[in-house]
Design a protein around this motif. Structure first.
Motif, PDB file in Angstrom:
ATOM      1  N   UNK A 144       0.893  -1.200   0.143  1.00  0.00           N
ATOM      2  CA  UNK A 144      -0.025  -0.061   0.049  1.00  0.00           C
ATOM      3  C   UNK A 144       0.962   1.358   0.111  1.00  0.00           C
ATOM      4  N   UNK A 145       1.825   1.075   0.618  1.00  0.00           N
ATOM      5  CA  UNK A 145       2.668   2.344   0.845  1.00  0.00           C
ATOM      6  C   UNK A 145       3.471   2.692  -0.525  1.00  0.00           C
ATOM      7  N   UNK A 166       2.170   1.803  -3.505  1.00  0.00           N
ATOM      8  CA  UNK A 166       0.880   2.479  -4.425  1.00  0.00           C
ATOM      9  C   UNK A 166       0.685   4.033  -4.139  1.00  0.00           C
ATOM     10  N   UNK A 167       0.649   4.210  -2.632  1.00  0.00           N
ATOM     11  CA  UNK A 167       0.349   5.591  -2.325  1.00  0.00           C
ATOM     12  C   UNK A 167       1.449   6.395  -2.853  1.00  0.00           C
ATOM     13  N   UNK A 168       2.617   6.030  -2.770  1.00  0.00           N
ATOM     14  CA  UNK A 168       3.537   7.053  -3.141  1.00  0.00           C
ATOM     15  C   UNK A 168       3.747   7.030  -4.570  1.00  0.00           C
ATOM     16  N   UNK A 203       0.798   7.052  -6.583  1.00  0.00           N
ATOM     17  CA  UNK A 203      -0.091   7.980  -6.536  1.00  0.00           C
ATOM     18  C   UNK A 203       0.362   9.662  -6.410  1.00  0.00           C
ATOM     19  N   UNK A 204       1.049   9.710  -5.321  1.00  0.00           N
ATOM     20  CA  UNK A 204       1.313  11.020  -4.715  1.00  0.00           C
ATOM     21  C   UNK A 204       2.588  11.647  -5.269  1.00  0.00           C
ATOM     22  N   UNK A 252       3.027  15.420  -6.087  1.00  0.00           N
ATOM     23  CA  UNK A 252       2.770  16.198  -4.562  1.00  0.00           C
ATOM     24  C   UNK A 252       4.351  16.115  -3.993  1.00  0.00           C
ATOM     25  N   UNK A 253       4.582  14.835  -3.906  1.00  0.00           N
ATOM     26  CA  UNK A 253       5.874  14.402  -2.870  1.00  0.00           C
ATOM     27  C   UNK A 253       7.235  14.967  -3.574  1.00  0.00           C
ATOM     28  N   UNK A 312       7.418  17.649  -5.173  1.00  0.00           N
ATOM     29  CA  UNK A 312       7.260  19.261  -4.892  1.00  0.00           C
ATOM     30  C   UNK A 312       7.400  19.773  -3.772  1.00  0.00           C
TER      31      UNK A 312
END
Lengths: 188, 78
Positions: free
Chosen positions: B63-64, B66-68, B70-71, B74-75, B77
């Protein structure tokens, strides 16, 4: 002594510091991984996009609790709508009247024991999952997250009296669920 | 004080919310009532163990990731 300057809130810092916290609250409230992942994703997207509006850690922590709880409740509502068996009127009946308290036996635990073995933590998490949702929400926020009852009342749209009543009944239910694991058993 | 009276005050007693007089009345009852003594002990432990649960645990690795992913915009930036 001079305080170190606060670390600047960056998306990466928020991800590292808060994503596990958001996930844990959502996981405990919703009772399954997939829903908790959806909520964590929604909340993190909201927070990283609004990061400029926060002044520091304390403010963001409070806001995150609120947004996570709202997102979890909204997610549950969507799920209930899909399953077409929402029944909010009966929430307070889910644990009965709350009037009967089983006497039980003495629990063999140390008076100050607070460190949980992994096995014990697993048993407690499973018991939390068995609480009906309205009671689980209050128990998780009050006893696990240690938020003040007034804040919980505001988050959940309940009266303070309702929060206290649900918390009490949730604890009694937890006591019944955990009794077989703690009664008459010596823990080290 | 009866056992039923104690049941009504249990949450406040364990939460240390009672005034001294009520608290003393409860303590006197518990001292002479093994059932209520047991109830208070187990109820107190239910509160204590919830507070001892970890507030954070690492995200599941998949999950981490996938989340990374997806983000990622933003991460990056900073």
């Amino acid at each position: 002594m001079v305080e170190p300057p606060p670390e600047k809130l960056t998306p990466e810092l928020v991800f590292r510091e808060y994503a596990p916290r958001i996930y844990n609250i959502a996981r405990r409230m919703l009772g399954n991984d997939a829903d908790a992942e959806d909520v964590t994703q929604d909340v993190l997207l909201q927070v990283v996009r609004k990061l400029d509006t926060f002044r520091g850690d304390a403010q963001i922590a409070t806001w995150l609790h609120r947004v996570t709880v709202n997102a979890a409740l909204a997610h549950r509502q969507k799920r209930a709508n899909r399953q077409k068996h929402e029944n909010p009127e009966s929430d307070d009946d889910l644990l009965g009247s709350g009037g009967s308290i089983t006497p039980g036996k003495k629990w063999n635990v140390g008076p100050e024991e607070t460190v949980l073995a992994a096995e014990q933590a697993g048993i407690i998490e499973k018991a939390i999952e068995q609480l009906p949702e309205p009671f689980r929400d209050v128990y998780v926020l009050a006893d696990v997250e240690e938020l003040p009852n007034t804040e919980i009342a505001e988050m959940l749209g309940l009266s303070l009296a309702a929060v206290k009543s649900r918390l009490h009944r949730a604890r009694l239910r937890m006591r019944d669920l955990l009794a077989p694991h703690f009664e008459g058993k010596v823990t080290s | 004080m009866t056992c039923e009276d104690l049941h009504k005050l249990l949450r406040e007693f364990v939460g240390n919310e009672l005034v001294v007089e009520s608290r003393t009345t409860v303590e006197v009852h518990i001292a002479g009532c093994p059932h209520c003594g047991t109830l208070v002990q187990s109820y107190t432990h239910v509160v204590r163990i919830a507070r001892a649960l970890p507030k954070t645990r690492p995200l599941p690795a998949a999950f981490e990731a996938r989340l990374r992913a997806m983000l990622e915009p933003e991460l990056k930036d900073e």
